[in-house]
Design a protein around this motif. Structure first.
Motif, PDB file in Angstrom:
ATOM      1  N   ILE A 333       0.838  -1.218   0.000  1.00 40.14           N
ATOM      2  CA  ILE A 333       0.000   0.000   0.000  1.00 40.14           C
ATOM      3  C   ILE A 333       0.866   1.259   0.000  1.00 40.14           C
ATOM      4  O   ILE A 333       0.517   2.283  -0.597  1.00 40.14           O
ATOM      5  CB  ILE A 333      -0.988  -0.061   1.202  1.00 40.14           C
ATOM      6  CG1 ILE A 333      -2.342  -0.525   0.708  1.00 40.14           C
ATOM      7  CG2 ILE A 333      -1.154   1.252   1.922  1.00 40.14           C
ATOM      8  CD1 ILE A 333      -2.384  -1.840   0.031  1.00 40.14           C
ATOM      9  N   ILE A 334       2.004   1.191   0.661  1.00 38.91           N
ATOM     10  CA  ILE A 334       2.912   2.351   0.712  1.00 38.91           C
ATOM     11  C   ILE A 334       3.434   2.691  -0.688  1.00 38.91           C
ATOM     12  O   ILE A 334       3.718   3.849  -0.991  1.00 38.91           O
ATOM     13  CB  ILE A 334       4.068   2.055   1.698  1.00 38.91           C
ATOM     14  CG1 ILE A 334       3.536   2.042   3.134  1.00 38.91           C
ATOM     15  CG2 ILE A 334       5.176   3.098   1.583  1.00 38.91           C
ATOM     16  CD1 ILE A 334       4.546   1.623   4.174  1.00 38.91           C
ATOM     17  N   LYS A 335       3.502   1.685  -1.544  1.00 44.76           N
ATOM     18  CA  LYS A 335       3.997   1.917  -2.910  1.00 44.76           C
ATOM     19  C   LYS A 335       2.888   2.407  -3.845  1.00 44.76           C
ATOM     20  O   LYS A 335       3.096   2.534  -5.049  1.00 44.76           O
ATOM     21  CB  LYS A 335       4.622   0.619  -3.459  1.00 44.76           C
ATOM     22  CG  LYS A 335       5.940   0.280  -2.764  1.00 44.76           C
ATOM     23  CD  LYS A 335       6.600  -0.940  -3.361  1.00 44.76           C
ATOM     24  CE  LYS A 335       6.312  -2.143  -2.502  1.00 44.76           C
ATOM     25  NZ  LYS A 335       6.862  -3.397  -2.981  1.00 44.76           N
ATOM     26  N   ASN A 336       1.682   2.623  -3.291  1.00 46.77           N
ATOM     27  CA  ASN A 336       0.546   3.089  -4.085  1.00 46.77           C
ATOM     28  C   ASN A 336      -0.094   4.295  -3.395  1.00 46.77           C
ATOM     29  O   ASN A 336       0.052   4.470  -2.191  1.00 46.77           O
ATOM     30  CB  ASN A 336      -0.490   1.960  -4.224  1.00 46.77           C
ATOM     31  CG  ASN A 336      -0.025   0.888  -5.192  1.00 46.77           C
ATOM     32  OD1 ASN A 336      -0.159   1.026  -6.393  1.00 46.77           O
ATOM     33  ND2 ASN A 336       0.581  -0.166  -4.655  1.00 46.77           N
ATOM     34  N   PRO A 337      -0.844   5.109  -4.167  1.00 46.22           N
ATOM     35  CA  PRO A 337      -1.471   6.281  -3.538  1.00 46.22           C
ATOM     36  C   PRO A 337      -2.563   5.871  -2.539  1.00 46.22           C
ATOM     37  O   PRO A 337      -3.407   5.026  -2.854  1.00 46.22           O
ATOM     38  CB  PRO A 337      -2.103   7.043  -4.714  1.00 46.22           C
ATOM     39  CG  PRO A 337      -1.711   6.343  -5.964  1.00 46.22           C
ATOM     40  CD  PRO A 337      -1.107   5.027  -5.613  1.00 46.22           C
ATOM     41  N   GLY A 338      -2.546   6.472  -1.355  1.00 47.80           N
ATOM     42  CA  GLY A 338      -3.555   6.183  -0.336  1.00 47.80           C
ATOM     43  C   GLY A 338      -3.613   4.700  -0.022  1.00 47.80           C
ATOM     44  O   GLY A 338      -2.631   3.974  -0.190  1.00 47.80           O
ATOM     45  N   CYS A 339      -4.775   4.256   0.441  1.00 51.10           N
ATOM     46  CA  CYS A 339      -4.930   2.827   0.754  1.00 51.10           C
ATOM     47  C   CYS A 339      -5.473   2.118  -0.486  1.00 51.10           C
ATOM     48  O   CYS A 339      -6.594   1.616  -0.488  1.00 51.10           O
ATOM     49  CB  CYS A 339      -5.831   2.633   1.966  1.00 51.10           C
ATOM     50  SG  CYS A 339      -5.647   0.978   2.645  1.00 51.10           S
ATOM     51  N   THR A 340      -4.680   2.126  -1.564  1.00 58.66           N
ATOM     52  CA  THR A 340      -5.086   1.443  -2.796  1.00 58.66           C
ATOM     53  C   THR A 340      -4.013   0.432  -3.171  1.00 58.66           C
ATOM     54  O   THR A 340      -2.860   0.549  -2.755  1.00 58.66           O
ATOM     55  CB  THR A 340      -5.276   2.418  -3.976  1.00 58.66           C
ATOM     56  OG1 THR A 340      -4.005   3.010  -4.300  1.00 58.66           O
ATOM     57  CG2 THR A 340      -6.279   3.510  -3.649  1.00 58.66           C
ATOM     58  N   TYR A 341      -4.431  -0.554  -3.969  1.00 60.01           N
ATOM     59  CA  TYR A 341      -3.494  -1.600  -4.389  1.00 60.01           C
ATOM     60  C   TYR A 341      -3.460  -1.648  -5.904  1.00 60.01           C
ATOM     61  O   TYR A 341      -4.326  -1.084  -6.582  1.00 60.01           O
ATOM     62  CB  TYR A 341      -3.906  -2.958  -3.813  1.00 60.01           C
ATOM     63  CG  TYR A 341      -5.376  -3.263  -3.971  1.00 60.01           C
ATOM     64  CD1 TYR A 341      -6.258  -3.060  -2.914  1.00 60.01           C
ATOM     65  CD2 TYR A 341      -5.896  -3.739  -5.182  1.00 60.01           C
ATOM     66  CE1 TYR A 341      -7.611  -3.324  -3.045  1.00 60.01           C
ATOM     67  CE2 TYR A 341      -7.255  -4.007  -5.317  1.00 60.01           C
ATOM     68  CZ  TYR A 341      -8.096  -3.796  -4.242  1.00 60.01           C
ATOM     69  OH  TYR A 341      -9.430  -4.053  -4.379  1.00 60.01           O
ATOM     70  N   SER A 342      -2.451  -2.319  -6.424  1.00 59.86           N
ATOM     71  CA  SER A 342      -2.393  -2.491  -7.876  1.00 59.86           C
ATOM     72  C   SER A 342      -2.081  -3.945  -8.183  1.00 59.86           C
ATOM     73  O   SER A 342      -1.236  -4.557  -7.523  1.00 59.86           O
ATOM     74  CB  SER A 342      -1.328  -1.574  -8.484  1.00 59.86           C
ATOM     75  OG  SER A 342      -0.099  -1.785  -7.840  1.00 59.86           O
ATOM     76  N   GLY A 343      -2.794  -4.495  -9.130  1.00 59.81           N
ATOM     77  CA  GLY A 343      -2.545  -5.876  -9.554  1.00 59.81           C
ATOM     78  C   GLY A 343      -3.047  -6.887  -8.542  1.00 59.81           C
ATOM     79  O   GLY A 343      -3.801  -6.567  -7.619  1.00 59.81           O
ATOM     80  N   GLU A 344      -2.638  -8.117  -8.748  1.00 55.24           N
ATOM     81  CA  GLU A 344      -3.038  -9.216  -7.866  1.00 55.24           C
ATOM     82  C   GLU A 344      -2.101  -9.244  -6.661  1.00 55.24           C
ATOM     83  O   GLU A 344      -0.932  -8.892  -6.785  1.00 55.24           O
ATOM     84  CB  GLU A 344      -2.902 -10.550  -8.616  1.00 55.24           C
ATOM     85  CG  GLU A 344      -3.878 -10.719  -9.753  1.00 55.24           C
ATOM     86  CD  GLU A 344      -5.314 -10.825  -9.264  1.00 55.24           C
ATOM     87  OE1 GLU A 344      -5.541 -11.557  -8.275  1.00 55.24           O
ATOM     88  OE2 GLU A 344      -6.189 -10.171  -9.854  1.00 55.24           O
ATOM     89  N   PRO A 345      -2.608  -9.681  -5.507  1.00 55.97           N
ATOM     90  CA  PRO A 345      -1.683  -9.818  -4.370  1.00 55.97           C
ATOM     91  C   PRO A 345      -0.633 -10.883  -4.676  1.00 55.97           C
ATOM     92  O   PRO A 345      -0.936 -11.879  -5.337  1.00 55.97           O
ATOM     93  CB  PRO A 345      -2.597 -10.268  -3.230  1.00 55.97           C
ATOM     94  CG  PRO A 345      -3.805 -10.839  -3.882  1.00 55.97           C
ATOM     95  CD  PRO A 345      -3.958 -10.131  -5.192  1.00 55.97           C
ATOM     96  N   GLU A 346       0.582 -10.639  -4.232  1.00 54.19           N
ATOM     97  CA  GLU A 346       1.665 -11.609  -4.478  1.00 54.19           C
ATOM     98  C   GLU A 346       1.982 -12.328  -3.186  1.00 54.19           C
ATOM     99  O   GLU A 346       2.310 -11.703  -2.189  1.00 54.19           O
ATOM    100  CB  GLU A 346       2.914 -10.884  -4.966  1.00 54.19           C
ATOM    101  CG  GLU A 346       2.825 -10.459  -6.404  1.00 54.19           C
ATOM    102  CD  GLU A 346       3.931  -9.480  -6.752  1.00 54.19           C
ATOM    103  OE1 GLU A 346       4.991  -9.516  -6.097  1.00 54.19           O
ATOM    104  OE2 GLU A 346       3.693  -8.679  -7.672  1.00 54.19           O
ATOM    105  N   PHE A 347       1.896 -13.623  -3.220  1.00 51.96           N
ATOM    106  CA  PHE A 347       2.225 -14.413  -2.031  1.00 51.96           C
ATOM    107  C   PHE A 347       3.593 -15.042  -2.250  1.00 51.96           C
ATOM    108  O   PHE A 347       3.712 -16.019  -2.973  1.00 51.96           O
ATOM    109  CB  PHE A 347       1.185 -15.512  -1.827  1.00 51.96           C
ATOM    110  CG  PHE A 347      -0.211 -14.972  -1.714  1.00 51.96           C
ATOM    111  CD1 PHE A 347      -0.481 -13.912  -0.859  1.00 51.96           C
ATOM    112  CD2 PHE A 347      -1.237 -15.540  -2.440  1.00 51.96           C
ATOM    113  CE1 PHE A 347      -1.769 -13.426  -0.754  1.00 51.96           C
ATOM    114  CE2 PHE A 347      -2.523 -15.055  -2.328  1.00 51.96           C
ATOM    115  CZ  PHE A 347      -2.803 -13.995  -1.491  1.00 51.96           C
ATOM    116  N   VAL A 348       4.579 -14.433  -1.674  1.00 50.21           N
ATOM    117  CA  VAL A 348       5.937 -14.937  -1.908  1.00 50.21           C
ATOM    118  C   VAL A 348       6.243 -16.063  -0.944  1.00 50.21           C
ATOM    119  O   VAL A 348       6.009 -15.912   0.241  1.00 50.21           O
ATOM    120  CB  VAL A 348       6.964 -13.800  -1.733  1.00 50.21           C
ATOM    121  CG1 VAL A 348       8.348 -14.264  -2.129  1.00 50.21           C
ATOM    122  CG2 VAL A 348       6.532 -12.606  -2.537  1.00 50.21           C
TER     123      VAL A 348
END
Ligand code: 26A
Length: 348
Positions: A333-348
């Motif tokens: 979320i820190i890498k995106n504006p506000g509390c928004t996400y981009s793409g699919e969540p990545e489960f490493v």
């Protein structure tokens, strides 16, 4: 570091109540904060003198409009990671306007099952988000959100949703709006022996809302907070030590209605390790430090941490996995504006 979903989860497993707010976010110079006597990383309720902020952000600082509101943020993030719609149900109060439409659309797009109470003739709440470098200062004008009433939870279809949930999450912020609703949800969770989770939310909650916070705390199985919020709680309690570990130990030792399930405190401290405090044990979970150029803004990081945590907790995963997923979500979320996400969540 999140595990993928192993099996499907029942709809309506998680219920949350909070203030649905549309964030009006802009990068501002420090003197803008000073003009309104605000500090970096504040979270405050707007007073009359703050009202010009919202217009100024839009007219002078190319503000962005983003879905916000602490609990709704956490639930949207949990839904994003779960990839299965309507696991989480959200209650809060909005107006009958364009902002309410935006909030509902964003929440539903994330898969959240929203059941807003609608207060006609009062605008939907907004939150000014003042970004200065890696800091964010929040000034919430709750407006319609402040009109939430317990009868909304007592409507038969909503009552059924509350009764049938397995997990409950409410922010400390909601103590400013409707403590009776919090107590009702807490009592339901207690009667059904289901986990009730809360958040300290902001220092001003411990400073000015300690009485309703202390009324709810005996029901709280897991309490979240950051370092400033934990310090504010300790100061309001006049505890001698400012040491975060000590504060956590005292928090978990406070009165609890269901002593068979001891309270857990989860304290975040920015890029320093997350502390998991259980009775006498304190465990640390490292946070991956982001380079300054990777940080878009830190707005919503704490909410995203809780969202990542909840996405695993409702699947019965270990606290270790829950916290790792919280850290993953906050980092994203820190890498995106506000509390928004981009793409699919990545489960490493
Ligand atoms: C009662 N207050 C002050 C608030 C809030 C709030 N959400 C609920 N109640 N003040 C700020 N927020 C939200 O917190 C998020 C960042 O953690 C903002 O809307 C923002 O999205």
């Amino acid at each position: 570091m999140c595990d993928p979903i192993s099996s499907s989860i029942r709809e309506g497993t998680l219920v949350g109540c909070g203030n649905p707010l549309l964030d009006i976010s802009a990068v501002v110079p420090l003197d803008f904060l000073q003009k309104y006597s605000m500090n970096e990383d504040d979270a405050i309720l707007a007073e009359d003198r703050h009202m010009p902020i919202y217009g100024e952000l839009v007219e002078g600082f190319q503000a962005e409009f983003l879905a916000g509101g602490s609990v709704q943020n956490s639930l949207r993030i949990a839904q994003w990671i779960l990839r299965q719609p309507r696991v989480a149900v959200f209650f809060g109060c909005v107006g009958e306007d364009r902002y309410a439409g935006i909030l509902k659309e964003k929440a539903q797009a994330a898969g959240l099952d929203v059941h807003y109470q609608v207060k006609k003739d009062v605008p939907t709440g907004t939150c000014a988000v003042l970004i200065t470098g890696t800091h964010r200062s929040l000034c919430a004008n709750l407006a319609a959100a402040n009109n939430f009433t317990i009868d909304h939870l007592e409507e038969p279809s909503n009552k059924a949703l509350v009764d049938n949930a397995q997990y409950y999450y409410i922010s400390g912020f909601f103590l400013t709006v409707n403590p009776p609703s919090i107590m009702q949800v807490a009592a339901t969770a207690h009667a059904k022996q289901r986990p009730f989770l809360m958040n300290l939310s902001a220092p001003f909650i411990s400073q000015f809302y300690m009485t309703p916070l202390l009324a709810a705390l005996p029901y709280v199985d897991i309490i979240f907070g950051n370092e400033a919020e934990a310090q504010a709680f300790a100061e309001a309690q006049q505890w001698p030590s400012g040491d975060l570990r000590e504060i956590g130990k005292r928090l978990v030792a406070m009165e609890k209605k269901n002593p068979t399930r001891p309270r857990i405190a989860i304290l975040t401290q920015g890029c320093d390790p997350v502390l998991l405090i259980q009775q006498d044990s304190v465990q640390e979970f490292p946070v991956t430090k982001l380079a300054v150029h990777e940080i878009v803004d830190t707005n919503g990081a704490g909410d995203a941490f809780v969202g990542g945590f909840l996405s695993q907790f409702v699947q019965g995963k270990s606290l270790d996995v829950c916290i790792r997923c919280g850290n993953y979500a906050a980092g994203h979320i820190i890498k995106n504006p506000g509390c928004t996400y981009s793409g699919e969540p990545e489960f490493v």
